[in-house]
Scaffold this active site. Sequence first.
Site, PDB file in Angstrom:
ATOM      1  N   ALA A  24      52.407  51.603  26.013  1.00  0.00           N
ATOM      2  CA  ALA A  24      51.453  51.767  24.909  1.00  0.00           C
ATOM      3  C   ALA A  24      51.239  53.244  24.575  1.00  0.00           C
ATOM      4  O   ALA A  24      51.335  54.123  25.434  1.00  0.00           O
ATOM      5  CB  ALA A  24      50.116  51.127  25.282  1.00  0.00           C
ATOM      6  N   GLU A  72      56.918  45.624  31.486  1.00  0.00           N
ATOM      7  CA  GLU A  72      56.576  44.229  31.187  1.00  0.00           C
ATOM      8  C   GLU A  72      57.601  43.619  30.223  1.00  0.00           C
ATOM      9  O   GLU A  72      57.935  42.433  30.337  1.00  0.00           O
ATOM     10  CB  GLU A  72      55.167  44.154  30.601  1.00  0.00           C
ATOM     11  N   GLU A  92      49.346  51.094  34.858  1.00  0.00           N
ATOM     12  CA  GLU A  92      48.075  50.914  34.154  1.00  0.00           C
ATOM     13  C   GLU A  92      46.852  51.352  34.958  1.00  0.00           C
ATOM     14  O   GLU A  92      45.896  51.910  34.398  1.00  0.00           O
ATOM     15  CB  GLU A  92      47.917  49.440  33.736  1.00  0.00           C
TER      16      GLU A  92
END
Length: 222
Positions: A24, A72, A92
């Site tokens: 992200a 992922e 994360e």
Amino acid sequence: LRFDEKVRVVVFKSEVKGVFCAGADLKERAKMDDAEVEHFVKRLRSLMDEIASLPVPTIAAIDGYALGGGLELALACDLRVAASSAKMGLIETTRGLLPGAGGTQRLPRCVGIGLAKELIFTGRQIDGQEAFSMGLVNHTVPQNSDGDAAHQRALALAKEILPQAPFAVKMGKLAINRGMEVDIASGMAIEGMCYAQNIPTRDRQEGMAAFREKRPPQFIGK
């Protein structure tokens, strides 16, 4: 891709040298309110589920960084090939988050609960060789001067799959994926149902005929 019968294998690669997928954009994420973040991650999780449920085999070619959502994405694929210098990790927790696009579920199914917990709790990054030793990737290869060694190995792996009977491969994938989520007796029943669907195919008849005639089979996916 899901409905294109000509597609037999899908390879995921990056167009960015040195990066498979960096996850992200945290600067973008910081501008979102709580509701927007939840919606964004829900869509991302749905995307990974769509990739995981593609009927044909999928291969992730990890030639560089695969971090957070990038790993992922690789985990949503059936097979993974990595350059030995690639860096992977569900990082994360180092940013106050936890994996939200399937990482907490797919990583333990891939490497086991203990290793998955260690990698997620620590947010540790590992290289391609370490990933291979723990079963996270199927193959690791030394990186080449073009920076696409994993992609080349993934293509070679895809070419091993291509000559096989497409419908049988699809049924094999379905039987494995569904069977891994249930007890073995139920899994056997799932295998039986998948096998039954394969029995009337022309490809099965072609495979038997080719064996009798001592020639390579010519499968058509029917």
